[in-house]
Design an enzyme around this catalytic site. Structure first.
Site, short mmCIF file in Angstrom:
data_model
loop_
_atom_site.label_atom_id
_atom_site.label_comp_id
_atom_site.label_asym_id
_atom_site.label_seq_id
_atom_site.Cartn_x
_atom_site.Cartn_y
_atom_site.Cartn_z
N LYS A 282 1.66 6.33 -11.96
CA LYS A 282 2.22 5.70 -10.77
C LYS A 282 2.18 6.61 -9.55
CE LYS A 282 4.72 2.16 -13.17
NZ LYS A 282 4.56 2.53 -14.60
C1 LIG Z 1 4.08 1.51 -15.56
C2 LIG Z 1 3.49 1.99 -16.82
C3 LIG Z 1 2.61 1.18 -17.58
C4 LIG Z 1 2.31 -0.26 -17.23
O1 LIG Z 1 1.47 -0.41 -16.12
P1 LIG Z 1 1.27 -1.85 -15.43
O2 LIG Z 1 0.49 -1.61 -14.21
O3 LIG Z 1 2.66 -2.36 -15.15
O4 LIG Z 1 0.56 -2.73 -16.42
C5 LIG Z 1 2.03 1.74 -18.71
N1 LIG Z 1 2.30 3.01 -19.11
C6 LIG Z 1 3.15 3.79 -18.42
C7 LIG Z 1 3.42 5.16 -18.91
C8 LIG Z 1 3.76 3.33 -17.24
O5 LIG Z 1 4.60 4.12 -16.56
#
Ligand SMILES: *Cc1c(COP(=O)(O)O)cnc(C)c1O
Length: 461
Positions: free
Chosen positions: A112
């Site tokens: 993220k």
């Molecule tokens: C947010 C997150 C996901 C999911 O990603 P999306 O874009 O919501 O599908 C998967 N793995 C981790 C470690 C995350 O922080």
């Protein structure tokens, strides 16, 4: 480039508008009016470029005239300069059939960071042009909060309020938020669970007077800019892959369908991707939909891969828009069916289109532990539970060429990793400081009125 909502293609919006609005007022998600298509030559050139160049070339297709050339390049550079790897998202080969794309070299050790770092700069820039201020409120059960706090700290036009359920997130996750020292950021623990936090955020967004008053903005993955920024590392992955003309599958740990949807856009732009594989734990609404054509909401179950513990994958609406031939009236119908009946069904043709581009699999908690252990025994790599799920699906479905997206560093989920291999994964050196620094947290009751007045008061200061 203009944008419209998945539920109304008549009204058009600029990039500046959609990055600040986040969610469309009709409840739909913003989507570009067309997907830029790159020629084979352009793609080959991109695949021999470095991360920042790829990022610039991809992103400018979607932002058009919004940012001047030098400014966009500078924002990209500032966003990724401090990542702990020169290639930003290095690709690690495990064996001939499997490579892992490491998306966890940013400040809070999860993918993220990649989108949030650049998104925060873009929002701040757009606000400064009109000399306006905005506030961002987000609820977090894990990685989003840390990435948002680190990215928005000291951005002068933005006040950030992060709500998390008190005592229900891990210490690492809490410290990534609470140790950031910035006056424009408030980390708020709520006496309640994650659903309480999320309901408060929803209530605040639906209160139009309040929302307009504090210029409320959303930065969760429904914000198109996040998807756009995530397209970049699919290109970067293939630029590091030898012999990419082979049919490669990308296996993506999936919650809200944001990350994998970015891969779908990369494929539509012309990147040679075979299948995009949805990897989930037992909360497998997407796998069930791909196998049966029925998208049906069940209660979410708590697991050791918490970022996938979701009921609804919000970004699936963007794919649905394509499956329904860009007919926003039909998207609107399906979405209201979902909210009244808890489900909708795809036609045979729609389901076939879905299957032409996607595949899916799911892995339970015990299997997740076993995969972490197998990976460590076999290649001395320590992987986090979300990455493990994607790796498990690679083996289960016997793919020949896979790139697994590693969405978090193992040190973000130390308990599960220790349970699997008896080792407590170390934090990268730069992150260790979070255990020495002082924490700054405000505690509030799970009470909309109280939180509203807290935000109003702090928005003005
Ligand atoms: C947010 C997150 C996901 C999911 O990603 P999306 O874009 O919501 O599908 C998967 N793995 C981790 C470690 C995350 O922080």
């Amino acid at each position: 480039m203009f944008y419209f909502s998945t539920r109304d293609t008549n009204k058009k919006f600029t990039f500046e508008e959609i990055i600040l609005n986040g969610l469309a007022e009709d409840g739909g998600l913003y989507i570009p009016e067309r997907t830029p298509n790159l020629k084979e030559n352009d793609i080959n050139e991109l695949l021999s470029s470095d991360y920042e160049t790829i990022a610039y070339e991809i992103i400018k297709q979607f932002t058009g005239e919004t940012f001047k050339v030098d400014l966009l390049k500078e924002m990209i550079h500032d966003s990724y300069n401090s990542f702990r790897s020169d290639c930003v998202t290095p690709l690690r080969k495990i064996d001939d059939a499997l490579s892992i794309l490491e998306l966890f070299h940013g400040p809070t050790l999860a993918f993220k960071d990649l989108a949030m770092q650049l998104l925060s700069r873009m929002i701040d820039e757009v606000l400064s042009r009109t000399r306006s201020k905005a506030s961002i409120i987000c609820a977090t059960s894990g990685d989003t909060g840390g990435a948002a706090v680190t990215s928005f700290a000291n951005k002068k036009n933005i006040k950030l309020f992060v709500l998390y359920p008190k005592g229900r997130i891990s210490e690492v996750q809490r410290r990534f938020m609470s140790t950031v020292q910035a006056d424009n950021v408030k980390v708020i623990s709520i006496d309640g669970n994650f659903d309480d936090c999320q309901n408060i955020v929803k209530t605040l967004f639906n209160d139009r007077d309040f929302a307009n008053n504090v210029r409320l903005t959303a930065v969760n993955s429904i914000n198109w800019a996040r998807i756009m920024i995530q397209i970049v590392y699919y290109f970067s992955a293939l630029s590091q892959y030898k012999g990419y003309e082979k049919n490669i599958n990308f296996i993506v740990p999936t919650g809200n369908f944001g990350d994998i949807f970015a891969g779908y856009i990369a494929k539509k732009m012309g990147l040679p991707i075979h299948k995009l594989v949805v990897a989930t734990n037992i909360n497998n609404i997407l796998e069930r939909c791909l196998k049966t054509g029925i998208y049906e909401v069940f209660d979410s179950i708590k697991t050791n891969s918490p970022s996938m513990d979701i009921q609804i994958s919000s970004n699936f609406e963007r794919l649905l828009f394509d499956l329904l031939n860009m007919n926003s009236t039909n998207v609107d119908k399906k979405m209201s069916e979902l909210s009244t009946n808890g489900k909708f069904e795809l036609s045979k043709f729609e389901l076939d289109t879905f299957k032409n581009n996607f595949d899916a699999g799911s892995i339970n908690q015990d299997e997740t532990i076993k995969i972490i252990k197998d990976m460590y025994d076999k290649s001395h790599q320590i992987i986090d539970p979300h990455t493990a799920i994607a790796v498990g699906i690679h083996y289960k479905n016997r793919y020949k060429n896979s790139i697994v997206l590693s969405t978090a560093h193992a040190a973000k989920f130390p308990d599960t990793v220790e349970q699997a291999i008896g080792i407590n994964p170390e934090l990268p050196i730069m992150s260790e400081d979070i255990y020495k620094m002082q924490e700054n947290i405000i505690n509030l009751k799970s009470d909309v009125g109280e939180i509203k007045s807290y935000i109003k008061k702090n928005f003005r200061e």
